[in-house]
Structures are given as C-alpha cells and as structure tokens.
Write an enzyme that holds these catalytic residues in place. Structure first.
Site, PDB file in Angstrom:
ATOM      1  N   GLY A  22       0.429 -13.471  10.915  1.00  0.00           N
ATOM      2  CA  GLY A  22       1.004 -14.569  10.168  1.00  0.00           C
ATOM      3  C   GLY A  22       0.132 -15.020   9.015  1.00  0.00           C
ATOM      4  N   LYS A  23       0.243 -16.305   8.670  1.00  0.00           N
ATOM      5  CA  LYS A  23      -0.474 -16.859   7.532  1.00  0.00           C
ATOM      6  C   LYS A  23      -1.562 -17.810   8.001  1.00  0.00           C
ATOM      7  CE  LYS A  23       3.564 -16.514   4.519  1.00  0.00           C
ATOM      8  NZ  LYS A  23       4.484 -17.262   3.636  1.00  0.00           N
ATOM      9  N   GLY A  24      -2.288 -18.384   7.048  1.00  0.00           N
ATOM     10  CA  GLY A  24      -3.336 -19.338   7.373  1.00  0.00           C
ATOM     11  C   GLY A  24      -4.441 -18.694   8.177  1.00  0.00           C
ATOM     12  N   PHE A  26      -4.384 -17.661  11.170  1.00  0.00           N
ATOM     13  CA  PHE A  26      -3.918 -16.479  11.885  1.00  0.00           C
ATOM     14  C   PHE A  26      -4.022 -15.237  11.017  1.00  0.00           C
ATOM     15  CE2 PHE A  26      -2.176 -17.699  15.920  1.00  0.00           C
ATOM     16  CZ  PHE A  26      -1.964 -19.058  15.806  1.00  0.00           C
ATOM     17  N   GLY A  27      -3.813 -15.412   9.713  1.00  0.00           N
ATOM     18  CA  GLY A  27      -3.798 -14.262   8.825  1.00  0.00           C
ATOM     19  C   GLY A  27      -5.133 -13.601   8.676  1.00  0.00           C
ATOM     20  N   VAL A  29      -7.722 -14.060  11.231  1.00  0.00           N
ATOM     21  CA  VAL A  29      -8.498 -14.021  12.467  1.00  0.00           C
ATOM     22  C   VAL A  29      -8.766 -12.602  12.934  1.00  0.00           C
ATOM     23  CG1 VAL A  29      -6.506 -14.182  13.990  1.00  0.00           C
ATOM     24  CG2 VAL A  29      -8.718 -14.932  14.797  1.00  0.00           C
ATOM     25  N   LYS A  63     -10.484  -7.201  24.155  1.00  0.00           N
ATOM     26  CA  LYS A  63     -11.832  -6.646  24.064  1.00  0.00           C
ATOM     27  C   LYS A  63     -11.850  -5.341  24.846  1.00  0.00           C
ATOM     28  CE  LYS A  63     -15.448  -8.405  26.379  1.00  0.00           C
ATOM     29  NZ  LYS A  63     -16.601  -9.280  26.725  1.00  0.00           N
ATOM     30  N   ASP A 157     -26.451 -17.683  28.617  1.00  0.00           N
ATOM     31  CA  ASP A 157     -26.549 -17.458  27.170  1.00  0.00           C
ATOM     32  C   ASP A 157     -25.758 -18.514  26.410  1.00  0.00           C
ATOM     33  OD1 ASP A 157     -27.585 -16.207  24.964  1.00  0.00           O
ATOM     34  OD2 ASP A 157     -26.046 -14.659  24.874  1.00  0.00           O
ATOM     35  N   LYS A 159     -25.152 -21.182  23.757  1.00  0.00           N
ATOM     36  CA  LYS A 159     -25.652 -21.470  22.413  1.00  0.00           C
ATOM     37  C   LYS A 159     -24.438 -21.730  21.534  1.00  0.00           C
ATOM     38  CE  LYS A 159     -25.928 -16.495  21.496  1.00  0.00           C
ATOM     39  NZ  LYS A 159     -26.804 -15.369  21.114  1.00  0.00           N
ATOM     40  N   ASN A 162     -21.687 -19.163  21.149  1.00  0.00           N
ATOM     41  CA  ASN A 162     -20.851 -18.848  22.306  1.00  0.00           C
ATOM     42  C   ASN A 162     -20.012 -20.033  22.765  1.00  0.00           C
ATOM     43  OD1 ASN A 162     -21.730 -16.223  22.379  1.00  0.00           O
ATOM     44  ND2 ASN A 162     -23.355 -16.607  23.865  1.00  0.00           N
TER      45      ASN A 162
END
Length: 444
Positions: A22-24, A26-27, A29, A63, A157, A159, A162
């Site tokens: 999408g846009k914004g 999301f576009g 990420v 991932k 971890d 920080k 994260n």
C-alpha cells in the site's frame, strides 16, 4: 494451480509475499525489512519479508533462514530453541510468533508486524524523549518482562533497537535469538547480549537470572530520557569498568528533564546489587512486579487497562512517513538473487539426511496460533495454555495491528560474529542452545 488447503498444515502457500504494502508507511516497510535482512544476512543468514495471509488478510513479518546455511553455521540448536521458546509466548507487548513451518530449503517464523519503528530510530531522530513517554514505554515493557520472567525466560538483549512500536504507539519487545530459560537452582554464566546494556553480574561472571533484564531496562530508560547512556567506554575494558565501578551520574539539567520519582526509579533499576534492584525482589518475579507497580514513578499508570491497550499512547507514530532510515531503498530492491517462492515439499527418506537436517525436520515443528495451544517444551516450566492463542480481534488482543524488524546485533552461540558499533558491542562468549537444552532436560 492447486487449491490451497487452509484446514491443513500451515505452509508458504497460505501467504502472499509482498514487496510493498500500500501507501504511506506500509509502502516502505518491506524495503526497511529488506535492509534489516541485508544486514542480518551478513551476520546470521536470516531474512525478512512482509506477508499477507490469503484467508484472513492479516499482515505479518516472515523471518526465515536457509537450512543448509544454518547447518554450516552450526546454528541448528539455536533456531530450534528460539522456535520452541516463541511458542510459549503470547503477550500484548511482545512481537509474538503466529505461525512456524518449514519447506525443503528454509525454516520460517511468521511474526506480528510493527509499523511504528524502533526506539533507536526515534531516539536518533529526536535526541531524547519526554519523561512521560519513556515512563509509558517502561510500564509496557515491564509488563512483558514480568510475563517472561514468570515463565523462567530471560530476554538478555533489551535495548532501544529491540523495542518496536505499533502504529498506535504501543511498545513491544522483539528479537529473542539469545533469550534463554533459567533455573533458580543454577545460575546462568554465559556472557551474552549487547555490552552497553549488560548488567554488572554478567560481566563479573558471578551468575545471574532474570534480574539482568531490569538493569537493561534501566539503561534504556536513562538513554531515552537523557539522550546518552549512564555508563560508557571507548573499549570493552573501559565499558566493563564503567558498568562495574563508576558512580551513577545524571546530566546537569536532569531535574528539568526528569522528575524526582523518575530519578529514583532509574537509580532503582541501575542498582548493582541485584537483590536490591527495582523489579528484583527475592520472593520472585510476580511479587517483584507488584512492588515495581507501587513505585511513585508509576502512580499515574493505570495498570488495569495497560495490557488491554485501551489507553492512548503518549506518542503515536506518523503513518504517513517512514519510521526508519530509508536511505538504502534502491539497494534493497536489488538484493534478492534467489527470490523466495512457495514450493511443494519433495518426498524424501528422513533417515537419509544428515543428523542436523534430520534434527530440523523433526524438531522445527509447525505452529498455527489459530489452531494450537501455547505450550512450553521445558520441563521446569510446563506452562500449557488452556485455550488457543489470543485471537487477532478485540482491544485486549495481543496481536498488534501492525512491523517487526529483525535485530541487527547477531545471534548467539554457534554463530561466529564480530560486529563493532559505538552503541552496541556484542559479546561472543555465549551459552549454546545445546547447553541450554541439556540444562532444561535436567529439570534443575
């Protein structure tokens, strides 16, 4: 094209692989995630994609790690340990695992997607954050830490890198690749994590349990409020000395930036004696959290509605802007030399595989939060939920409405890695996944 069996075992065919969404925010990420994956690929061969479930239309972060490379890096036990540990976790302020599966080439984690950026990005952009905002994040992360510690899990971890924000500004802990289970009967000894955030008992090798996470949270809170960490050093030796010996000092303008109660809370978290540290009462994590909630700094926090996310966060990320450094976008478009795609599994005799490949086949088992109970594989915890994992609807859902980035500080034992940066000096002496599995099996 064969129809997709959504009632069957989850697999990559259940998801649409997205480059842009999408846009914004999301576009961009997915490009951000590619950038993170690119950095990680040099470290631990982990990669990240944005995906959408074809049936529910929910967005997630995917991932994944190549199985032959995982074997080559001697990281099989670590990947299985992370997979098993994440199955145990479902909390409003954690980047939770929603699905897990494998094909012939890769092992996959499907995780909550965050869109608000990590606190490192916001800290570097703003220089520091208002005390009110930091207090709210500390309260949310405290809730998540208490949940983990009651289940005998240490993150190790914590920080700003994260801690990720969702699109409504709520904070979530991510990157569990050096998290471990602990036992009260035998202290952990491994030096693991990012050195600038390590508790003194880790560096002194005196042994530790969950108390180290509260120290790390204190370092994070101090850094977010004042724009610098409380203990610093140009070398590992200097930093170790500072964390272990230097007095806790505050900037000259501290009183104008942080209340007296806030200063006292920071001193409590950064207490070198873990038995006196805020959040670390000797009668265990549950009572310790209750004690923390009574601290004057949190007097304005409504703990009842905090976990349900009914409260309005003090800072809401601008979803019309990219909440990350977008300077490498063009490079990331050219990254994939072997594009990910769904493939049918081949029929094969598992007994003909190498021991490591067979271990992944047998122990990296499928998980579907819509159909399965959360459970622990570790004998000393044995926490098994009585209902299926939290659904993705309703204000009390632990499923955030939004990206997860993958931590850039590298994995734990089995991954050989030297990485140098001023704010994040990781240590290479770590407890291995195999050692932790053996520790758990002894039910100490």
């Amino acid at each position: 094209m064969q129809p997709i069996d959504f009632d069957g075992e989850v697999n990559l065919f259940h998801f649409i692989l997205l480059r842009c969404v999408g846009k914004g925010a999301f576009g961009k990420v997915s490009l951000h995630l590619f950038h993170c994956a690119h950095k990680s690929n040099r470290i631990n061969r982990l990669q990240v994609r944005v995906v959408q479930h074809k049936q529910t239309r929910e967005l997630y972060a995917l991932k994944y790690i190549n199985k032959p490379k995982c074997v080559k890096m001697k990281a099989v036990a670590n990947i299985i340990q992370e997979r098993r540990l994440l199955e145990e976790i479902d909390h409003p302020f954690v980047v939770n695992m929603r699905y897990a599966f494998q094909d012939d080439e890769n092992c996959f984690f499907v995780l909550d997607l965050m869109l608000g950026g990590d606190l490192r990005f916001h800290l570097e952009r703003l220089g520091s954050l208002p005390e009110e905002t930091v207090r709210y994040y500390v309260a949310e992360i405290s809730s998540a830490l208490s949940f983990l510690h009651e289940r005998k899990i240490i993150h190790r971890d914590l920080k700003p890198d994260n801690i990720l924000l969702d699109e409504r500004g709520h904070a979530h802990i991510t990157d569990f690749n050096i998290a471990v289970h602990y036992s009260d009967r035998r202290l952990l000894q491994g030096v693991a994590g990012s050195m600038a955030y390590m508790a003194p008992e880790i560096l002194a090798k005196r042994g530790y349990t969950y108390t180290i996470d509260w120290w790390s949270l204190g370092v994070c809170a101090y850094e977010l409020i004042f724009g610098r960490r409380p203990f610093r050093g140009k070398t590992n030796s200097d930093l170790t000395h500072s964390i272990s010996k230097d007095s806790l000092r505050f900037p000259e303008d501290a009183e104008s930036r942080c209340s007296r109660a806030g200063i006292q809370a920071l001193k409590g978290f950064l207490e070198r004696d873990p038995t006196k540290r805020l959040g670390c009462k000797q009668n265990g994590p549950a009572e310790s959290f209750e004690d923390l909630k009574r601290h004057p700094w949190f007097s304005n926090i409504d703990w009842v509605t905090l976990d349900t996310k009914e409260q309005t966060a003090p800072f809401i990320p601008d979803n019309k802007k990219a909440n990350f450094d977008a300077s490498h976008e063009l490079e990331e478009l050219l990254l994939e030399d072997n594009p990910l795609r769904a493939k049918q599994r081949k029929e094969r005799d598992i007994s003909s595989l190498s021991a490591e490949m067979r271990q992944m086949e047998e122990q990296f088992t499928p998980y579907d939060f819509k159909k399965m109970h959360r459970r622990s594989y570790y004998p000393q915890t044995q926490i098994v939920s009585t209902v299926t994992a939290t659904s993705s609807t309703g204000p009390s859902s632990s499923r955030p409405v939004t990206p997860m980035t993958i931590g850039n500080d590298g994995p734990h034992e089995g991954y050989a890695y030297n990485h140098k940066s001023e704010h994040d000096i990781p240590m290479t002496e770590r407890i291995s996944g195999v050692e932790m599995a053996e520790l758990s099996e002894k039910a100490l």
